[in-house]
Write an enzyme that holds these catalytic residues in place. Structure first.
Site, PDB file in Angstrom:
ATOM      1  N   SER A 142       0.854  -1.199   0.000  1.00 44.21           N
ATOM      2  CA  SER A 142       0.000   0.000   0.000  1.00 44.21           C
ATOM      3  C   SER A 142       0.881   1.237   0.000  1.00 44.21           C
ATOM      4  CB  SER A 142      -0.878   0.012   1.254  1.00 44.21           C
ATOM      5  OG  SER A 142      -1.528   1.262   1.394  1.00 44.21           O
ATOM      6  N   TYR A 156      -1.896  -0.099  10.292  1.00 44.27           N
ATOM      7  CA  TYR A 156      -1.993  -0.661   8.929  1.00 44.27           C
ATOM      8  C   TYR A 156      -0.762  -0.254   8.105  1.00 44.27           C
ATOM      9  CZ  TYR A 156      -3.886  -0.937   4.123  1.00 44.27           C
ATOM     10  OH  TYR A 156      -4.090  -1.193   2.787  1.00 44.27           O
TER      11      TYR A 156
HETATM   12  P1  NDP Z   1     -11.647  -5.646   0.250  1.00 48.09           P
HETATM   13  O1  NDP Z   1     -12.034  -5.425   1.673  1.00 48.09           O
HETATM   14  O2  NDP Z   1     -12.568  -5.197  -0.836  1.00 48.09           O
HETATM   15  O3  NDP Z   1     -11.318  -7.199   0.013  1.00 48.09           O
HETATM   16  C1  NDP Z   1     -10.493  -7.872   0.934  1.00 48.09           C
HETATM   17  C2  NDP Z   1     -10.356  -9.315   0.509  1.00 48.09           C
HETATM   18  O4  NDP Z   1      -9.478  -9.971   1.431  1.00 48.09           O
HETATM   19  C3  NDP Z   1     -11.674 -10.052   0.524  1.00 48.09           C
HETATM   20  O5  NDP Z   1     -11.690 -10.920  -0.590  1.00 48.09           O
HETATM   21  C4  NDP Z   1     -11.617 -10.852   1.831  1.00 48.09           C
HETATM   22  O6  NDP Z   1     -12.337 -12.071   1.729  1.00 48.09           O
HETATM   23  C5  NDP Z   1     -10.127 -11.155   1.912  1.00 48.09           C
HETATM   24  N1  NDP Z   1      -9.659 -11.479   3.252  1.00 48.09           N
HETATM   25  C6  NDP Z   1      -9.647 -10.684   4.355  1.00 48.09           C
HETATM   26  N2  NDP Z   1      -9.110 -11.343   5.383  1.00 48.09           N
HETATM   27  C7  NDP Z   1      -8.785 -12.586   4.933  1.00 48.09           C
HETATM   28  C8  NDP Z   1      -8.197 -13.721   5.526  1.00 48.09           C
HETATM   29  N3  NDP Z   1      -7.829 -13.734   6.827  1.00 48.09           N
HETATM   30  N4  NDP Z   1      -7.992 -14.814   4.757  1.00 48.09           N
HETATM   31  C9  NDP Z   1      -8.363 -14.830   3.443  1.00 48.09           C
HETATM   32  N5  NDP Z   1      -8.918 -13.778   2.819  1.00 48.09           N
HETATM   33  C10 NDP Z   1      -9.140 -12.674   3.571  1.00 48.09           C
HETATM   34  O7  NDP Z   1     -10.206  -4.964   0.115  1.00 48.09           O
HETATM   35  P2  NDP Z   1      -9.373  -4.368  -1.137  1.00 48.09           P
HETATM   36  O8  NDP Z   1      -9.667  -5.085  -2.382  1.00 48.09           O
HETATM   37  O9  NDP Z   1      -9.469  -2.908  -1.070  1.00 48.09           O
HETATM   38  O10 NDP Z   1      -7.898  -4.729  -0.618  1.00 48.09           O
HETATM   39  C11 NDP Z   1      -7.106  -5.768  -1.177  1.00 48.09           C
HETATM   40  C12 NDP Z   1      -5.674  -5.486  -0.791  1.00 48.09           C
HETATM   41  O11 NDP Z   1      -5.290  -4.211  -1.314  1.00 48.09           O
HETATM   42  C13 NDP Z   1      -5.436  -5.429   0.723  1.00 48.09           C
HETATM   43  O12 NDP Z   1      -4.204  -6.028   1.037  1.00 48.09           O
HETATM   44  C14 NDP Z   1      -5.379  -3.928   0.997  1.00 48.09           C
HETATM   45  O13 NDP Z   1      -4.616  -3.631   2.133  1.00 48.09           O
HETATM   46  C15 NDP Z   1      -4.719  -3.440  -0.289  1.00 48.09           C
HETATM   47  N6  NDP Z   1      -4.905  -2.015  -0.550  1.00 48.09           N
HETATM   48  C16 NDP Z   1      -6.152  -1.496  -0.804  1.00 48.09           C
HETATM   49  C17 NDP Z   1      -6.289  -0.133  -1.043  1.00 48.09           C
HETATM   50  C18 NDP Z   1      -7.612   0.508  -1.323  1.00 48.09           C
HETATM   51  O14 NDP Z   1      -7.689   1.756  -1.349  1.00 48.09           O
HETATM   52  N7  NDP Z   1      -8.662  -0.239  -1.557  1.00 48.09           N
HETATM   53  C19 NDP Z   1      -5.125   0.766  -1.024  1.00 48.09           C
HETATM   54  C20 NDP Z   1      -3.887   0.113  -0.767  1.00 48.09           C
HETATM   55  C21 NDP Z   1      -3.790  -1.230  -0.541  1.00 48.09           C
HETATM   56  P3  NDP Z   1     -13.711 -12.344   2.537  1.00 48.09           P
HETATM   57  O15 NDP Z   1     -14.474 -11.088   2.618  1.00 48.09           O
HETATM   58  O16 NDP Z   1     -14.367 -13.401   1.760  1.00 48.09           O
HETATM   59  O17 NDP Z   1     -13.271 -12.775   3.893  1.00 48.09           O
END
Ligand code: NDP
Length: 247
Positions: A142, A156
Site C-alpha cells: 500500500s 496498517y
Molecule cells: P476488500 O475489503 O474489498 O477485500 C479484501 C479481501 O481480502 C476479501 O476478498 C476478503 O475475503 C479477503 N480477506 C480478508 N481477510 C482474509 C483472511 N484472513 N484470509 C483470506 N482472505 C481474507 O479490500 P481491497 O480489495 O481494497 O484490498 C485488497 C488489498 O489491497 C489489501 O491487502 C489492501 O490492504 C490493499 N490495498 C487497498 C487499497 C484501497 O484503497 N482499496 C489501497 C492500498 C492497498 P472475505 O471477505 O471473503 O473474507
C-alpha cells in the site's frame, strides 16, 4: 497453462486480478475467507472472460488452511505458476492514543503473517530447487507504507511497511530458485475496505486530492499486477509499482 492463486480474490482488487487473468486465458484459484457467494461470482466472471476458475475457502492466518489452499488449487487446476498475496484488512480509523495491542496483533496477523504464509507455500510450489516450474509472486502492499496514514491507520501503514521489507528479502532469497517477487502499492482505490475502515466514501473524497484528481479503480491495480506476473517482467524482481495517481 498458467495457474494463478489469489488470496482474498472474492472482492475488490483481488477479484479484479482474477478477472484480468481470466481474460488472458489463465486458470485461477479464487481464495476467500467468509464470502463464498462473492468468490463464486468472481469465478463465474473469470470463466466468462475466457479462463478457468475454482473457489477455495481458507483463512490466510491459519497455517493449515494456507497449506490446504495450495493443495486444493493444484489438485483442481494443476501446478501453480503464479501467486498474488492480496488478502488484507484495515481496522476502524483511530488516533494512536486509541490503539490497542489486540488491534495491532490482528492487523499484523492478517496483513503480515498471512502474506508470509502465502509466500512460503508459493515458494514451496514454484521453486525450481524443489522441482517446481519457477514463477512469480506479487505482494499487495500500500502507499500507506510510504505515507504513514497519520491519525487513522498507522498500524496498517506499519504492517504494509513490513510487506515492503518482505518483498525485498524474498526477491533476493528466491531469485536463484527461479521465483520473482514484486509488490504493488495501491493508493486510494474504490473498494469495500474503506467501509471496514469506518470511511466508506474515503477513496472518492480524498481521491480528488491526488495529482491525477480522482480515486483509482481496481482494474488499474490489476493491470500492474498482471504485468509483474507476466513474462514481460522477466528481469524484474524486488520492485515496486505505485498505483496511486501520483500521490
Ligand atoms: P476488500 O475489503 O474489498 O477485500 C479484501 C479481501 O481480502 C476479501 O476478498 C476478503 O475475503 C479477503 N480477506 C480478508 N481477510 C482474509 C483472511 N484472513 N484470509 C483470506 N482472505 C481474507 O479490500 P481491497 O480489495 O481494497 O484490498 C485488497 C488489498 O489491497 C489489501 O491487502 C489492501 O490492504 C490493499 N490495498 C487497498 C487499497 C484501497 O484503497 N482499496 C489501497 C492500498 C492497498 P472475505 O471477505 O471473503 O473474507
Amino acid at each position: 497453462m498458467a495457474h494463478l492463486v489469489v488470496t482474498g480474490g472474492s472482492r475488490g482488487i483481488g477479484a479484479a486480478v482474477c478477472r484480468l487473468a481470466g481474460a488472458r486465458g489463465w486458470a485461477v484459484t479464487v481464495n476467500y475467507r467468509d464470502d463464498a457467494a462473492a468468490a463464486e461470482a468472481t469465478a463465474v466472471a473469470v470463466r466468462a472472460a475466457g479462463g478457468e476458475a475454482r473457489t477455495v475457502r481458507g483463512d490466510v492466518t491459519r497455517e493449515a488452511e494456507v497449506v490446504g489452499l495450495f493443495e486444493s488449487a493444484a489438485a483442481a487446476l494443476g501446478p501453480v505458476t503464479h501467486v498474488v498475496a492480496n488478502a488484507g484488512i484495515v481496522a476502524p480509523a483511530s488516533k494512536l492514543a486509541d490503539m490497542t495491542a489486540e488491534r495491532m496483533a490482528r492487523v499484523v496477523e492478517v496483513n503480515v503473517t498471512g502474506t508470509l504464509l502465502t509466500a512460503r507455500e508459493a515458494a514451496r510450489r514454484l521453486s525450481r530447487a524443489r522441482g517446481g516450474p519457477g514463477g512469480a509472486l506479487v505482494i499487495v502492499s500500500s502507499m500507506a507504507s510510504r505515507l504513514g496514514s497519520p491519525n487513522e491507520y498507522v498500524d496498517y501503514a506499519a504492517s504494509k511497511g513490513a510487506l515492503d521489507a518482505l518483498t525485498l528479502g524474498l526477491a533476493r532469497e528466491l531469485a536463484p530458485e527461479g521465483v520473482r517477487v514484486n509488490a504493488v502499492r495501491p493508493g486510494l482505490i474504490e473498494t469495500e475496505i474503506h467501509a471496514s475502515g469506518g470511511a466508506p466514501d474515503r477513496a472518492a473524497r480524498l481521491g480528488a486530492t491526488t495529482p491525477i484528481g480522482r480515486a483509482g479503480t481496481v482494474g488499474e491495480v490489476a493491470e500492474a499486477v498482471l504485468w509483474l506476473l507476466s513474462d514481460a517482467a522477466s528481469y524484474t524482481t524486488g520492485a515496486f509499482i505505485d498505483v496511486s495517481g501520483g500521490r
